[in-house]
Scaffold this motif. Structure first.
Motif, mmCIF file in Angstrom:
data_model
loop_
_atom_site.group_PDB
_atom_site.id
_atom_site.type_symbol
_atom_site.label_atom_id
_atom_site.label_comp_id
_atom_site.label_asym_id
_atom_site.label_seq_id
_atom_site.Cartn_x
_atom_site.Cartn_y
_atom_site.Cartn_z
ATOM 1 N N ILE A 114 -2.833 15.782 10.504
ATOM 2 C CA ILE A 114 -3.887 14.871 9.679
ATOM 3 C C ILE A 114 -4.272 15.886 8.308
ATOM 4 N N LYS A 115 -4.798 17.187 8.611
ATOM 5 C CA LYS A 115 -5.190 17.936 7.513
ATOM 6 C C LYS A 115 -4.384 18.050 6.427
ATOM 7 N N ALA A 116 -3.081 18.575 6.917
ATOM 8 C CA ALA A 116 -1.902 18.608 5.864
ATOM 9 C C ALA A 116 -1.821 17.450 4.817
ATOM 10 N N LEU A 117 -1.863 16.115 5.365
ATOM 11 C CA LEU A 117 -1.467 15.006 4.531
ATOM 12 C C LEU A 117 -2.742 14.837 3.799
ATOM 13 N N LEU A 118 -4.168 15.148 4.306
ATOM 14 C CA LEU A 118 -5.366 14.734 3.739
ATOM 15 C C LEU A 118 -5.350 16.017 2.435
ATOM 16 N N GLU A 162 4.475 21.686 -1.040
ATOM 17 C CA GLU A 162 4.116 20.849 -2.306
ATOM 18 C C GLU A 162 4.385 19.473 -2.015
ATOM 19 N N VAL A 163 5.180 18.847 -1.147
ATOM 20 C CA VAL A 163 5.021 17.443 -1.066
ATOM 21 C C VAL A 163 4.448 17.001 0.271
ATOM 22 N N LEU A 164 4.418 17.809 1.340
ATOM 23 C CA LEU A 164 3.810 17.301 2.544
ATOM 24 C C LEU A 164 2.683 18.364 2.730
ATOM 25 N N GLY A 165 2.503 19.334 2.017
ATOM 26 C CA GLY A 165 1.100 19.912 2.224
ATOM 27 C C GLY A 165 1.234 20.875 3.508
ATOM 28 N N ARG A 166 2.286 21.010 4.018
ATOM 29 C CA ARG A 166 2.477 21.982 5.474
ATOM 30 C C ARG A 166 3.783 22.849 5.164
ATOM 31 N N GLU A 167 3.886 23.903 6.203
ATOM 32 C CA GLU A 167 4.916 24.611 6.374
ATOM 33 C C GLU A 167 6.217 23.947 7.112
ATOM 34 N N SER A 207 0.508 -1.302 0.085
ATOM 35 C CA SER A 207 0.026 -0.147 0.092
ATOM 36 C C SER A 207 0.758 1.326 -0.127
ATOM 37 N N VAL A 208 0.129 2.361 -0.749
ATOM 38 C CA VAL A 208 0.903 3.608 -0.655
ATOM 39 C C VAL A 208 -0.001 4.464 0.245
ATOM 40 N N VAL A 209 -0.818 4.038 0.988
ATOM 41 C CA VAL A 209 -1.676 4.914 1.881
ATOM 42 C C VAL A 209 -0.693 6.012 2.886
ATOM 43 N N PRO A 210 -0.820 7.119 2.965
ATOM 44 C CA PRO A 210 -0.136 7.864 3.770
ATOM 45 C C PRO A 210 -0.199 7.327 5.320
ATOM 46 N N VAL A 211 1.044 7.503 5.713
ATOM 47 C CA VAL A 211 1.313 7.106 7.250
ATOM 48 C C VAL A 211 1.991 8.230 7.894
ATOM 49 N N LEU A 212 1.409 8.579 8.865
ATOM 50 C CA LEU A 212 1.912 9.544 9.992
ATOM 51 C C LEU A 212 2.545 8.741 11.147
ATOM 52 N N MET A 213 3.813 8.639 11.470
ATOM 53 C CA MET A 213 4.401 7.926 12.418
ATOM 54 C C MET A 213 4.120 8.939 13.851
ATOM 55 N N LEU A 214 4.115 8.044 14.964
ATOM 56 C CA LEU A 214 3.999 8.691 16.102
ATOM 57 C C LEU A 214 5.151 8.031 16.837
ATOM 58 N N THR A 215 6.069 9.157 17.158
ATOM 59 C CA THR A 215 7.532 8.633 17.678
ATOM 60 C C THR A 215 7.482 9.171 19.261
ATOM 61 N N ALA A 216 8.723 8.618 20.061
ATOM 62 C CA ALA A 216 8.848 9.244 21.136
ATOM 63 C C ALA A 216 9.567 10.456 21.030
ATOM 64 N N LYS A 217 9.044 11.192 22.088
ATOM 65 C CA LYS A 217 9.682 12.878 22.068
ATOM 66 C C LYS A 217 11.034 12.814 22.137
ATOM 67 N N GLY A 218 12.012 13.428 21.338
ATOM 68 C CA GLY A 218 13.322 13.475 21.441
ATOM 69 C C GLY A 218 14.220 12.012 20.507
ATOM 70 N N GLU A 219 13.405 11.227 20.001
ATOM 71 C CA GLU A 219 14.035 10.002 19.559
ATOM 72 C C GLU A 219 14.029 10.213 18.087
ATOM 73 N N GLU A 220 15.204 10.797 17.518
ATOM 74 C CA GLU A 220 15.588 11.339 16.385
ATOM 75 C C GLU A 220 15.730 10.105 15.459
ATOM 76 N N THR A 221 16.343 9.164 16.009
ATOM 77 C CA THR A 221 16.674 7.852 15.364
ATOM 78 C C THR A 221 15.187 7.203 14.705
ATOM 79 N N ASP A 222 14.136 7.205 15.761
ATOM 80 C CA ASP A 222 13.017 6.777 15.478
ATOM 81 C C ASP A 222 12.353 7.384 14.278
ATOM 82 N N ARG A 223 12.584 8.814 14.098
ATOM 83 C CA ARG A 223 11.905 9.674 13.086
ATOM 84 C C ARG A 223 12.538 9.283 11.750
#
Length: 232
Positions: free
Chosen positions: A114-118, A185-190, A73-89
């Motif tokens: 969510i609104k930006a990705l939609l 243009e890619v992520l729909g946000r600033e 699937s190519v469905v948009p995915v927003l990951m929820l990561t631990a605060k400060g864990e850059e390696t996760d991001r």
């Protein structure tokens, strides 16, 4: 997009209930799965517009879940990561996530993402209707009908975000494209402070192209953004 259907994959049932109530009041429909395995099965059964995916879960974690999602699937995915864990991001973006949000987050901040990705999905649909055929530059070809990318005659797997990065850069080949433009243009946000989402998407594109050729296609323009190299 009317009543977008969102899938939350997170083992926190209390969070799922609260988030469901909040998003329902905002005009969205939320379904929840509480393990990676259940999330993958639910995504295959339903017609979802967006996935919210937690990293830390029992069983298979968010990264392995994302790998399996991207197999089909190519469905948009927003990951929820631990605060400060850059390696996760970074790892999430490398595996094909479209964006990330660090916990703890406010509901308003999550809603904005969510609104930006939609919005991006809507723009993608409009773009697909206007874009037909192919775009070729310096050995790379974008097929707007199939959303496939070829480099030196070989097909390369690309996520939707990676395809859009190439589209923006290639349509302005030979010119530096500011990061701010890529975020819009890619992520729909600033762009936000300390945000490396676009850098990681560009890095993924480069890495995939380098499996075919060592010829550099994308240059970093320090302090500005990126440039797609025109053929000499």
């Amino acid at each position: 997009m009317n009543e977008a259907h969102i899938l939350l994959i997170d083992d926190d049932r209390d969070l799922a209930e609260l988030l469901g109530e909040y998003l329902d009041a905002e005009g969205f429909r939320l379904s929840a799965a509480h393990s990676g395995e259940d999330g993958i099965q639910e995504l295959a059964r339903g017609n979802y517009d967006l996935v919210l995916l937690d990293v830390m879960m029992p069983g298979i974690d968010g990264f392995e879940t994302l790998k399996q999602i991207r197999n089909t699937s190519v469905v948009p995915v927003l990951m929820l990561t631990a605060k400060g864990e850059e390696t996760d991001r970074v790892l999430g973006l490398e595996l094909g996530a479209d964006d990330y949000l660090a916990k703890p987050y406010s509901h308003r901040e999550l809603l904005a993402r969510i609104k930006a990705l939609l919005r991006r999905i809507e723009l993608d649909r409009a773009q697909k209707e206007s874009d037909t055929g192919t775009l070729e530059c310096n050995g790379v070809t974008l097929n707007f009908d199939t959303y496939e990318v070829e480099c030196e005659g070989q097909t390369l797997p690309m996520t939707t975000s990676e395809f859009k990065v190439l589209r923006v850069l290639m349509t302005r080949a030979g010119k530096a494209v500011p990061k701010e433009d890529l975020y819009r243009e890619v992520l729909g946000r600033e762009i936000m402070a300390y945000d490396r989402s676009i850098d990681m998407h560009v890095s993924n594109v480069r890495r995939k192209i380098q499996t075919v050729t060592e010829d550099p296609k994308i240059q970093t323009i320090r302090g500005i953004g990126y440039l797609f190299v025109e053929a000499s």
